[in-house]
Design an enzyme around this catalytic site. Structure first.
Site, PDB file in Angstrom:
ATOM      1  N   GLU A   1       0.794  -1.211  -0.201  1.00  0.00           N
ATOM      2  CA  GLU A   1       0.422   0.048   0.418  1.00  0.00           C
ATOM      3  C   GLU A   1       1.431   1.188   0.259  1.00  0.00           C
ATOM      4  O   GLU A   1       1.391   1.258   0.737  1.00  0.00           O
ATOM      5  CB  GLU A   1      -1.288   0.411   1.454  1.00  0.00           C
ATOM      6  CG  GLU A   1      -1.791   1.228   1.057  1.00  0.00           C
ATOM      7  CD  GLU A   1      -1.469   1.519   2.302  1.00  0.00           C
ATOM      8  OE1 GLU A   1      -1.284   3.056   1.893  1.00  0.00           O
ATOM      9  OE2 GLU A   1      -2.203   1.649   3.248  1.00  0.00           O
TER      10      GLU A   1
ATOM     11  N   CYS B   1      -1.756   7.995   4.889  1.00  0.00           N
ATOM     12  CA  CYS B   1      -2.115   6.978   3.299  1.00  0.00           C
ATOM     13  C   CYS B   1      -3.718   8.439   3.013  1.00  0.00           C
ATOM     14  O   CYS B   1      -3.933   8.075   1.957  1.00  0.00           O
ATOM     15  CB  CYS B   1      -1.798   5.912   3.345  1.00  0.00           C
ATOM     16  SG  CYS B   1      -0.841   4.857   4.700  1.00  0.00           S
TER      17      CYS B   1
END
Lengths: 528, 528
Positions: free
Chosen positions: B270, B307
């Protein structure tokens, strides 16, 4: 250009249009006679590949939101259109592959059955994997908002036809059926060994697209000699996944191209497997001759040109093994020569058998036969110690060729199992009293293979819900999936979460009233 | 070696043993003061990495066959042991990250809640995806044999701790919890920014392994400066999958290593997302100031080190946008400086802001503050035409920095959406009358992001069943999965088909009498 076989035109299909390329020509060869078959199929250039991919992309947003019933109907229409091709398809496929009529008629049934299975899978909506976690406005310390998940289509898929199943793993085979079921347009790179069969099936799909009123980019069929068309297809930015069945060299080349893209994409390559068969002691002693007969039958099926062909037999030394070996050698000696699919495959087979002959002891060869491209079944033997020390003895020989590995004891058989690369299948021949030995082997076998069989032969692959036609590398490029059976649809999907969407914006499958009637995971509990 | 922080020893953990490496040392820095924190963590060498991986492998066959209840209990024990660390964990994490107490206490709650969620997921057995296609001995033309499928564990997983969630995405974070839930041993490469926090949590997991009587290879924790330990870990033949949260450069390096192995393995990285927010016209006109406030709140959360930090705002030009921009600029100007996680992250943030400043117009900066490693919130503005022509304007700046993109009309906003790389999230701020515009955008957004939010902010990621913390490349390396929520377990599983196995050899979950009490797909129909 001549039209000796009914409607064949020797063209690629880009959406509803036909394209005659200007690159090197493909022409099928009747492997039984060596005769070149008309028409010629000129290869496409990069520009036309790009055009097909762009067209697929333009169809994507519409096609992926077709209703469950509409999409299922489309898959069934493809099956109907393939059946409507009638005997022309079978005759052409026989000429292009050397496969017998009964096999090809069976394969057509399997191909159409597979399309209809995916139609039923689409209708259930299980593949949407709908999950709803309702809002919890009063939760402390923080409320939870409404969260819903469904699976959406990955995008246009590049499918590579395989040589050995000109229908079931080719233009409208499993990869195409599961991609279309998942809502992904498909661009097929036809296998050069059966271009006429490919064109016929491609036109059937084209008709189904038109009949169902779908955007024509949903399906294209490209011809090209060499690797250029395939490489351009995998590299095209509009392509979002790849389905491939073929050689390890071909599969790994595609994996490399897919990884080198600015945006890497998933590759589902089914490549290489020698499908080991373990003969456990009690079964071997009780019915070695019968097992030998079953084994050679499976070995010879379709001239051994199956991904699941049993190429390796592992057993503990002794009288029972000698009896099995003698019976298997007799059966191999009596095996009639069979025409292989292409001169190239025949040449690779001959080379593979030569390599085995250099590294192991020959037990028997089948009949020589009379004609070009004949497979002469081959059986070899080696010691486990030699097998454990060699990579060459594990190489796949595509065609009827097998190696018997003689072990000192069950521990050595297990060491052989541990030494194996990833496989599509592993088979155990066992009796009740072999249960202990089988249990000892099972953990290793589960790590090595996608399918474990007891007292059967791996060459039959049932198209159903529980099937896994897959396995650890190099059997496939992605052990998390299967290329046969209903779970194959999952390869072409990805999850999307919708947070706090108003009813009017929510995809239909996620609405409270469940208009699609799908099973749902409600707050973690299975419902419906 | 000193022990200034309670039980910290500065060692790696390989199974139940502690290892003090002999390579370059890691030492945490308190980013709020610049002070170096004891103890030092000497890095391991390749030999020790191999030892940890071999130990994980040796535990694999046992651990993957633990019963549902036993495995769930293990996950709960880890949560208990983390809680039992008490305030020492929070104090150390505060010192190592500069994050405030409340945030870290919340993150601990989330981490333990996540472990307990996966315990409940393990108990349901949904993840086994049991499928049974019973034998049809009378089927014509060919009978069907009994076929059953379950999912099995992939193998030992390499987990890379992330800097920005020292608990929830680190040693016992989501990747570890989902790997262990899937029956995969875990080897963690600790993030160098919070070694003490990592050691504390690692020891808690180690205790849980011992307490539950599991083989000690189920968990190891490795320290190493630079990339050597991580690269050796990904390349180790015993490792079968990788979980990573971090930078795009780090993730793509791991992808390359994983693909270059003789046996390539799945990587769940990720990496990079700027989490676009579309302000639709009616919402913007009706509540621009309120939206501006929510936006800057989300932008500033955790100094923007999420994120899912909203780094891009897209709207159509006009008075309403100007009012939003003015309000957002005011809020940014009043934003207090916040300590970033590490000097390295602060330096990268400053460089990223400089790049934006060179390519876009600065609207506002937050307060300068006093101390080292401070994030000074930054807001920029550009025209859609410039955004469409630039790759640099799409680069992730990790920290509180955002860019407003002004569009001529909704068509141009949609063009901006089409130009986006893959994202973790996309947000729509919309009112009822924006529904038409939202519907037009939705197909594009579904292709771009793993999660679509309406009238919220992306920085909260609920750990639940419907969550998708994932998305197309480069948001992640594999859009088919999520790293948060119960579906994350699926990343570490693969299907195996069992054909015609005698009852005594069949895995428990596949037995007719369903002793595990799991939901099953029986001949394609959902049952139980």
């Amino acid at each position: 250009m001549s039209f000796p076989h009914g409607t064949l035109q020797g063209t690629s299909l880009i959406g509803k249009q036909v394209f005659s390329g200007s690159q090197a020509v493909i022409q099928a060869i009747d492997p039984a006679t060596g005769e070149t078959l008309s028409p010629a199929y000129p290869g496409l250039g990069k520009g036309e590949v790009e055009q097909a991919c762009r067209l697929a992309w333009s169809a994507f947003d519409t096609y992926r939101e077709t209703g469950l019933e509409e999409r299922a109907g489309f898959l069934e229409t493809i099956a109907d259109e393939i059946e409507a091709l009638g005997d022309e398809l079978i005759v052409r496929a026989m000429a292009e592959t050397g496969l017998p009529r009964a096999r090809l008629e069976g394969e057509r049934g399997r191909t159409c059955g597979q399309l209809r299975l995916f139609a039923s899978v689409v209708r259930t909506g299980e593949w949407l994997d709908v999950r709803i976690d309702p809002a919890l406005p009063k939760r402390a310390p923080m409320p939870r908002v409404d969260l819903r998940q469904r699976h959406v289509s990955l995008g246009p898929v590049a499918v590579f036809g395989a040589s050995n199943f000109p229908l079931a793993f080719s233009v409208a085979g499993g990869d195409t059926a599961s991609s279309l079921a998942a809502g992904c347009p498909v661009v097929v790179k036809a296998h050069s060994a059966h271009p006429g069969t490919s064109e016929l099936v491609g036109r059937a799909v084209q008709k189904a697209v038109a009949h169902c009123g779908l955007p024509d980019g949903v399906f294209s069929l490209l011809f090209g000699a060499g690797n250029e068309v395939g490489q351009a297809l995998v590299a095209d930015p509009h392509i979002q996944a790849v389905g491939f069945t073929g050689s390890r060299a071909g599969g790994t080349a595609i994996m490399a191209t897919a990884q080198a893209r600015p945006q890497p994409i998933p590759v589902y390559a089914e490549m290489s497997s020698i499908n080991p068969v373990f003969l456990l002691p009690e079964a071997l002693a009780a019915r070695g001759a019968e097992i030998a007969e079953g084994f050679v039958g499976s070995l010879n099926m379709g001239a051994g040109q199956f991904c699941t062909n049993p190429g390796l037999v592992i057993a503990v030394k002794g009288e029972a093994l000698e009896a099995f070996v003698a019976a298997a050698a007799r059966a191999v000696s009596g095996s009639g020569a069979q025409t292989m699919l292409t001169p190239g495959i025949h040449a690779a087979y001959s080379k593979g058998v030569e390599t085995l002959a250099g590294a192991a002891r020959e037990l028997a060869r089948g009949e020589v036969g009379d004609g070009p491209n004949l497979c002469q079944t081959a059986l070899f033997r080696t010691q486990a110690a030699d097998f454990l020390a060699s990579n060459a003895l594990q190489g796949e020989v595509f065609g009827s060729a097998a190696l018997v590995v003689e072990c000192e004891d069950l521990d050595e058989a297990r060491a052989v199992a541990e030494r194996l690369e990833g496989q599509l299948t592993v088979t155990l021949q066992m009796d009740d009293t072999d249960l202990g030995a089988a249990r000892t082997l099972l953990p290793t076998l589960e790590r090595k293979a996608g399918r474990i069989l007891v007292n059967g032969w791996p060459t039959g692959v049932e198209v159903c819900h529980a099937m896994v036609h897959g396995g650890p590398y190099p059997a496939t490029s992605d052990s998390r999936t299967t290329s046969v059976g209903s779970a194959a649809i999952q390869r072409f999907l990805r999850p999307v979460c919708y947070q706090n969407l108003p009813e009017g914006l929510l995809p239909e499958a996620l609405r409270d009233d469940n208009p699609c009637g799908v099973t749902r995971l409600m707050d973690g509990r299975r419902e419906g």
